[in-house]
Motif scaffolding. Structure first.
Motif, PDB file in Angstrom:
ATOM      1  N   LYS A 149       1.043  -1.048  -0.038  1.00 36.36           N
ATOM      2  CA  LYS A 149      -0.149  -0.197  -0.094  1.00 36.36           C
ATOM      3  C   LYS A 149       0.923   1.319  -0.051  1.00 36.36           C
ATOM      4  N   HIS A 150       1.982   1.123   0.559  1.00 38.54           N
ATOM      5  CA  HIS A 150       2.866   2.438   0.666  1.00 38.54           C
ATOM      6  C   HIS A 150       4.396   1.998   0.545  1.00 38.54           C
ATOM      7  N   LEU A 151       4.867   2.709  -0.473  1.00 41.01           N
ATOM      8  CA  LEU A 151       6.366   2.486  -0.716  1.00 41.01           C
ATOM      9  C   LEU A 151       7.171   3.511  -0.323  1.00 41.01           C
ATOM     10  N   ILE A 152       8.157   3.563   0.456  1.00 48.00           N
ATOM     11  CA  ILE A 152       8.811   4.534   0.972  1.00 48.00           C
ATOM     12  C   ILE A 152      10.312   4.225   0.498  1.00 48.00           C
ATOM     13  N   LEU A 153      10.742   5.228  -0.153  1.00 49.34           N
ATOM     14  CA  LEU A 153      12.511   5.070  -0.763  1.00 49.34           C
ATOM     15  C   LEU A 153      13.145   6.088   0.022  1.00 49.34           C
ATOM     16  N   VAL A 154      14.186   5.657   0.807  1.00 52.30           N
ATOM     17  CA  VAL A 154      14.970   6.612   1.582  1.00 52.30           C
ATOM     18  C   VAL A 154      16.453   6.565   0.843  1.00 52.30           C
ATOM     19  N   HIS A 155      17.021   7.647   0.466  1.00 51.69           N
ATOM     20  CA  HIS A 155      18.337   7.567  -0.303  1.00 51.69           C
ATOM     21  C   HIS A 155      19.082   8.671   0.434  1.00 51.69           C
ATOM     22  N   CYS A 156      20.287   8.168   1.180  1.00 55.41           N
ATOM     23  CA  CYS A 156      21.033   8.993   1.455  1.00 55.41           C
ATOM     24  C   CYS A 156      22.687   9.036   0.816  1.00 55.41           C
ATOM     25  N   VAL A 157      23.251  10.361   0.729  1.00 51.83           N
ATOM     26  CA  VAL A 157      24.327  10.356  -0.127  1.00 51.83           C
ATOM     27  C   VAL A 157      25.177  11.689   0.769  1.00 51.83           C
ATOM     28  N   ARG A 158      26.272  11.799   0.170  1.00 50.18           N
ATOM     29  CA  ARG A 158      27.001  12.892   0.655  1.00 50.18           C
ATOM     30  C   ARG A 158      26.603  14.385   0.673  1.00 50.18           C
ATOM     31  N   THR A 159      26.399  14.549  -0.588  1.00 51.33           N
ATOM     32  CA  THR A 159      25.910  16.169  -1.209  1.00 51.33           C
ATOM     33  C   THR A 159      24.933  16.010  -1.938  1.00 51.33           C
ATOM     34  N   THR A 176       0.999   5.265 -15.938  1.00 45.79           N
ATOM     35  CA  THR A 176      -0.168   4.345 -15.725  1.00 45.79           C
ATOM     36  C   THR A 176      -0.250   3.004 -15.148  1.00 45.79           C
ATOM     37  N   GLU A 177       0.850   2.307 -15.771  1.00 47.71           N
ATOM     38  CA  GLU A 177       0.990   0.550 -15.314  1.00 47.71           C
ATOM     39  C   GLU A 177       1.363   0.610 -13.863  1.00 47.71           C
ATOM     40  N   LEU A 178       1.895   1.632 -13.053  1.00 46.57           N
ATOM     41  CA  LEU A 178       2.379   1.664 -11.947  1.00 46.57           C
ATOM     42  C   LEU A 178       1.268   2.192 -10.910  1.00 46.57           C
ATOM     43  N   ALA A 179       0.616   3.226 -11.334  1.00 45.84           N
ATOM     44  CA  ALA A 179      -0.162   4.133 -10.574  1.00 45.84           C
ATOM     45  C   ALA A 179      -1.608   3.012 -10.597  1.00 45.84           C
ATOM     46  N   ALA A 180      -1.912   1.974 -11.496  1.00 37.04           N
ATOM     47  CA  ALA A 180      -3.104   1.083 -11.303  1.00 37.04           C
ATOM     48  C   ALA A 180      -3.003   0.352 -10.294  1.00 37.04           C
ATOM     49  N   GLY A 181      -1.658   0.076  -9.581  1.00 35.28           N
ATOM     50  CA  GLY A 181      -1.604  -0.839  -8.577  1.00 35.28           C
ATOM     51  C   GLY A 181      -2.236  -0.265  -7.205  1.00 35.28           C
ATOM     52  N   GLY A 182      -2.176   0.969  -7.338  1.00 29.19           N
ATOM     53  CA  GLY A 182      -2.992   1.789  -6.119  1.00 29.19           C
ATOM     54  C   GLY A 182      -2.107   2.182  -4.897  1.00 29.19           C
ATOM     55  N   ALA A 183      -0.750   1.639  -4.867  1.00 27.77           N
ATOM     56  CA  ALA A 183       0.197   2.052  -3.953  1.00 27.77           C
ATOM     57  C   ALA A 183       0.604   3.676  -3.928  1.00 27.77           C
ATOM     58  N   HIS A 184       0.942   4.183  -2.720  1.00 30.24           N
ATOM     59  CA  HIS A 184       1.579   5.495  -2.557  1.00 30.24           C
ATOM     60  C   HIS A 184       3.160   5.443  -2.539  1.00 30.24           C
ATOM     61  N   LEU A 185       3.643   6.339  -3.184  1.00 32.42           N
ATOM     62  CA  LEU A 185       5.018   6.450  -3.186  1.00 32.42           C
ATOM     63  C   LEU A 185       5.598   7.742  -2.139  1.00 32.42           C
ATOM     64  N   THR A 186       6.492   7.325  -1.354  1.00 34.81           N
ATOM     65  CA  THR A 186       7.098   8.418  -0.723  1.00 34.81           C
ATOM     66  C   THR A 186       8.524   8.537  -0.792  1.00 34.81           C
ATOM     67  N   LEU A 187       9.246   9.770  -1.374  1.00 33.77           N
ATOM     68  CA  LEU A 187      10.775   9.863  -1.265  1.00 33.77           C
ATOM     69  C   LEU A 187      11.410  10.409   0.035  1.00 33.77           C
ATOM     70  N   VAL A 188      12.209  10.136   0.534  1.00 32.75           N
ATOM     71  CA  VAL A 188      12.873  10.805   1.546  1.00 32.75           C
ATOM     72  C   VAL A 188      14.355  10.738   1.208  1.00 32.75           C
ATOM     73  N   GLN A 189      15.012  11.847   0.886  1.00 35.92           N
ATOM     74  CA  GLN A 189      16.551  11.943   0.722  1.00 35.92           C
ATOM     75  C   GLN A 189      17.075  12.906   1.694  1.00 35.92           C
ATOM     76  N   ALA A 190      18.343  12.398   1.788  1.00 40.89           N
ATOM     77  CA  ALA A 190      19.001  12.888   3.042  1.00 40.89           C
ATOM     78  C   ALA A 190      20.571  12.988   2.346  1.00 40.89           C
ATOM     79  N   THR A 191      21.311  14.124   3.023  1.00 43.66           N
ATOM     80  CA  THR A 191      22.873  14.381   2.618  1.00 43.66           C
ATOM     81  C   THR A 191      23.498  14.569   4.020  1.00 43.66           C
ATOM     82  N   THR A 192      24.720  14.100   3.947  1.00 44.45           N
ATOM     83  CA  THR A 192      25.370  13.893   5.330  1.00 44.45           C
ATOM     84  C   THR A 192      26.633  15.269   5.208  1.00 44.45           C
ATOM     85  N   ARG A 193      26.776  15.803   4.046  1.00 39.46           N
ATOM     86  CA  ARG A 193      28.091  16.703   4.202  1.00 39.46           C
ATOM     87  C   ARG A 193      27.648  18.100   3.679  1.00 39.46           C
ATOM     88  N   ASP A 194      26.375  18.418   3.171  1.00 35.99           N
ATOM     89  CA  ASP A 194      26.032  19.524   2.960  1.00 35.99           C
ATOM     90  C   ASP A 194      25.562  20.249   4.278  1.00 35.99           C
TER      91      ASP A 194
END
Length: 269
Positions: A149-159, A176-194
């Motif tokens: 139901k919920h897809l959460i992608l977390v990507h952590c990089v330096r900058t 269209t082919e992905l939205a038909a599945g009904g899941a909600h996508l959340t993108l969480v991005q993080a940096t460590t050196r900025d």
């Protein structure tokens, strides 16, 4: 780093095919994606990796394993990697251009695939650096959007310059082919050196720190729980070890062949 943690090499050309590089895209001076032709009948499950080989001037084959980032139905294979200083494979690859060739082993490998999970509502994908690679493929699989139901992608990089694939990721919910599945996508991005000003659009800190202080789950709008959450972790081995310990403390266990679990991991180094 950029390669799956494996010592396997392409020792026998009968196990591989000679493929042609069709494009190279540089995200930064050392971070790049490239595409090559796909071997006939080549099959893979999103999340798996391929073994690639390059020949030295002496005829020796230098090989590395890289996760496939392309979607299953594409007629080319894409990979996401970082050029490692003094790395034997990197030194050879840095000289290549579209039209040059490399070896691709006929089989795909790896067990960091969504079918490892028997249940769960929320799929968390935690990545550092080029550990993002397998999740690009996984998120292009319509079956994943139907399974959770919920897809959460977390990507952590330096900058923030290293936050690759942003246009593709932003476009996924509109396919269209992905939205038909009904899941909600959340993108969480993080940096460590900025500094805080530079990374104002992103979280600041390591994944483990953001997990421990609750910032990560607040940003995602949902909590990691044994009952609802399934977690895939790919990237730096130190991050994976520390994150695994956090999840175990919360009552979660790794997936085993005979025992269902709540998380799977793959070291990139």
């Amino acid at each position: 780093m950029s390669t799956v943690n494996t010592d396997s090499v392409l020792k026998n050309d009968e196990k591989s095919t000679l493929e042609t590089i069709t494009s190279v895209h540089h995200w930064t001076a050392t971070l790049l994606s490239f595409r090559c032709t796909r071997p006939p009948a080549y099959q893979f499950t999103p999340g798996q990796f391929a073994r690639l080989g390059l020949r030295t001037a002496d005829g020796e084959i230098v090989s590395r394993a890289y996760s496939v980032t392309s979607a299953m139905e594409e007629n080319t294979l894409e990979f996401f990697l970082v050029l490692v200083p003094d790395g034997p494979f990197s030194a050879l690859f840095a000289k290549l251009q579209p039209g040059d060739q490399l070896l691709v082993e006929k089989n795909s490998y790896g067990f960091m695939t969504v079918d490892r999970f028997l249940d769960g509502e929320n799929l968390w994908m935690l990545a550092t650096g080029t550990g993002l690679g397998p999740f690009i493929s996984i998120l292009q699989d319509p079956a994943v959007w139907k399974k959770f139901k919920h897809l959460i992608l977390v990507h952590c990089v330096r900058t923030q310059e290293e936050l690759a694939y942003q246009a593709l990721l932003q476009a996924l919910p509109h396919r269209t082919e992905l939205a038909a599945g009904g899941a909600h996508l959340t993108l969480v991005q993080a940096t460590t050196r900025d500094n805080q000003t530079e990374s104002s659009r992103h979280l600041h800190g390591r994944i483990t720190t953001l997990l421990e202080d609750g910032t990560l789950e607040t940003a995602a709008g949902t909590s990691i729980t044994v009952e609802a959450s399934r977690v895939m972790i790919c990237g730096n081995p130190e991050m994976i070890t520390a994150t695994r310990e956090i999840l175990v403390q919360r009552g979660m266990r790794p997936c085993r062949r005979a025992v269902p679990g709540q998380f799977v991991t793959e070291d990139y180094w």
